[in-house]
Design an enzyme around this catalytic site. Structure first.
Site, mmCIF file in Angstrom:
data_model
loop_
_atom_site.group_PDB
_atom_site.id
_atom_site.type_symbol
_atom_site.label_atom_id
_atom_site.label_comp_id
_atom_site.label_asym_id
_atom_site.label_seq_id
_atom_site.Cartn_x
_atom_site.Cartn_y
_atom_site.Cartn_z
ATOM 1 C CB CYS A 26 -13.122 -31.948 -26.058
ATOM 2 S SG CYS A 26 -14.126 -31.194 -24.761
ATOM 3 C CB ALA A 27 -9.321 -29.218 -24.368
#
Length: 487
Positions: A26-27
């Site tokens: 993810c980020a």
């Protein structure tokens, strides 16, 4: 940062390549699914350059690297692991599957193996149904009154009887229809070995070995054995029967797993320059030897014991025994041991004056119809076009007597449907057993099985089919919808 080195360290401290089954990011975090969290060296991971934290949640092991860094570490790990791009949802789904119980993982594994070969089985099943209709005596035309009065043993005319110029076409249809089932171990060997992480072409070769034309026909094993015509290999002092395993499921799956395991084991210590020579040869030889000496014979013996037990169950417990047999007929089909029933049915049909016919065929038909109805119930309950595209043809195939696509591709995946089919089969089998419905011949065990049923049993057989379809379809719709609502 040296991203290739960081990626290598992360992989090593997670337990190695073999311990990682899914990867995404993810980020800020790597999202990883590992097979065994006990192999993770958490303290060492904390000391890897760039790591800002780690934790496990919902079956995923997550390592925090931060924005801008995590994607570079992920790309290097994906290269080293040879894992394609995966989304967060796909990793979450993989984690969820890993957290499932043993039974559900086995069910999913079976579905993954059978779904790719479903088109071949459906095609063969539908063509088999067409062949059955074209060759069934009395299906379209009754016996003329003059022949009936003469007392000749003619049950009716088939399409081939009326139009003899179609006989070669019908025979050709039958050849095409039988091919996927005669060579089922080849299809299963390829698909299962790929699922187990081995070379699928080696798996296909193992399947070919199990149905080699030099072997005695496995479907007629009992008859061939009774005639004393089974020959043997003498290998390392072992007497190994030269008998094939046509149409088998469990022996093929276990042999494919052994083959894939051997292949992966050899690759760990065989030098790369000898890998293509040593690994395939020894893997196939050892797996084949085990298939003919241990795996196959045990599977066949287990099938014989089940056959004896079911015959006792029906003879001693009447409609209760019929209901129990019908309920568990589909699970027996999953093992492939139902192939051994042909020996019992042949014996029953050869002595009609005492047996009155075979009880196995009508119960098999009830089970097949229930599987087809439950599969169609899934198509009715769910709106997903992909599910319907698989469930509708698979359901129709089951109604015609070929249940593997419906069972492995749909009903086991939506286990409520499989349960509904078992209930429908059990109730309808108890009903027909109460009225002593029996078959006077073998054929397609389903809606097309009517010509095989004794004339005085046709009415109750037809009612049984209605019960089987109605119960399985209704329960499947209700249970599958309820499960999807809860999910």
């Amino acid at each position: 940062m040296n991203f290739p080195n960081v990626a290598k360290q992360v992989i090593d401290k997670l337990g190695g390549k073999d311990n990682i089954s899914a990867l995404a990011h993810c980020a800020t975090r790597l999202r990883i699914v590992v097979k065994d969290e006990g192999k993770i060296d958490k303290e060492a991971i904390e000391n890897i350059d760039g790591v800002k934290g780690q934790f496990a949640v919902s079956g995923q092991y997550q390592i925090i690297f931060g924005s801008g860094t995590v994607n570079k570490v992920h790309d290097e790990m994906a290269k080293q692991l040879n894992i394609g791009d995966m989304t967060k949802n796909e990793v979450a789904r993989q984690a969820s599957e890993n957290n499932q119980g043993l039974i559900m993982r086995l069910v999913k594994g079976l579905a993954d193996i059978f779904v790719p070969i479903i088109p071949a089985i459906v095609a063969g099943g539908l063509l088999m149904g067409i062949h059955s209709m074209l060759t069934a005596q009395g299906f379209f035309w009754d016996v003329p009154q003059a022949l009936r009065d003469s007392g000749q043993p003619i049950t009716g005319y088939s399409v081939v009887d009326r139009f003899s110029n179609l006989s070669d076409l019908v025979d050709f249809i039958n050849t095409i229809a039988n091919a996927p089932f005669v060579f089922l171990p080849v299809l299963l060997g390829f698909s299962a070995t790929r699922k187990f992480g081995g070379n699928p072409f080696l798996g296909a070769a193992l399947g070919m070995l199990l149905v080699h034309p030099a072997l005695a026909d496995g479907w007629n094993y009992a008859l061939t054995a009774a005639q004393g015509k089974i020959t043997h290999w003498n290998v390392f002092g072992l007497e190994i029967e030269k008998v094939g395993y046509q149409g088998t499921v469990i022996p093929t799956l276990i042999s494919a797993w052994v083959l894939a395991t051997l292949e992966k084991t050899f690759r760990k210590f065989v030098p790369s320059y000898l890998d293509n020579l040593i690994t395939p040869m020894f893997s196939l030889f050892i797996a084949g030897l085990l298939a003919f000496t241990v795996i196959g014979p045990i599977g066949r013996e287990a099938g014989d014991l089940i056959t004896i037990g079911l015959t006792w169950l029906y003879d001693k417990l009447g409609f209760i025994g019929g209901g129990i047999f019908g309920t568990f007929y589909a699970p027996i089909v999953i093992t492939g041991m139902h192939q051994t029933f042909i020996a019992v049915e042949t014996q029953l049909l050869s002595n009609m004056s005492l047996s009155g016919g075979t009880f196995i065929f009508p119960i098999a038909a009830m089970s097949n119809i229930a599987q087809g109805a439950a599969c169609l119930g899934v198509a009715f309950a769910l709106k997903d076009p992909k599910v319907r595209g698989l469930a509708v043809p698979s359901g129709i195939s089951a109604l015609l007597g070929i249940t593997e696509p419906a069972m492995f591709g749909v009903n086991l995946r939506y286990r409520q449907a499989f349960l509904a089919a078992m209930i429908g089969s059990g109730l309808s089998s108890a009903f027909i057993a109460f009225f002593n419905v029996k078959a006077q011949a073998l054929g397609a065990a389903g809606f097309l099985g009517i010509p095989s049923i004794k004339p005085d049993s046709l009415a109750m057989y037809s009612v049984g089919m209605v019960i089987s379809f109605a119960v399985a379809f209704t329960l499947s719709v209700i249970l599958v919808k309820r499960a999807q609502t809860k999910a």
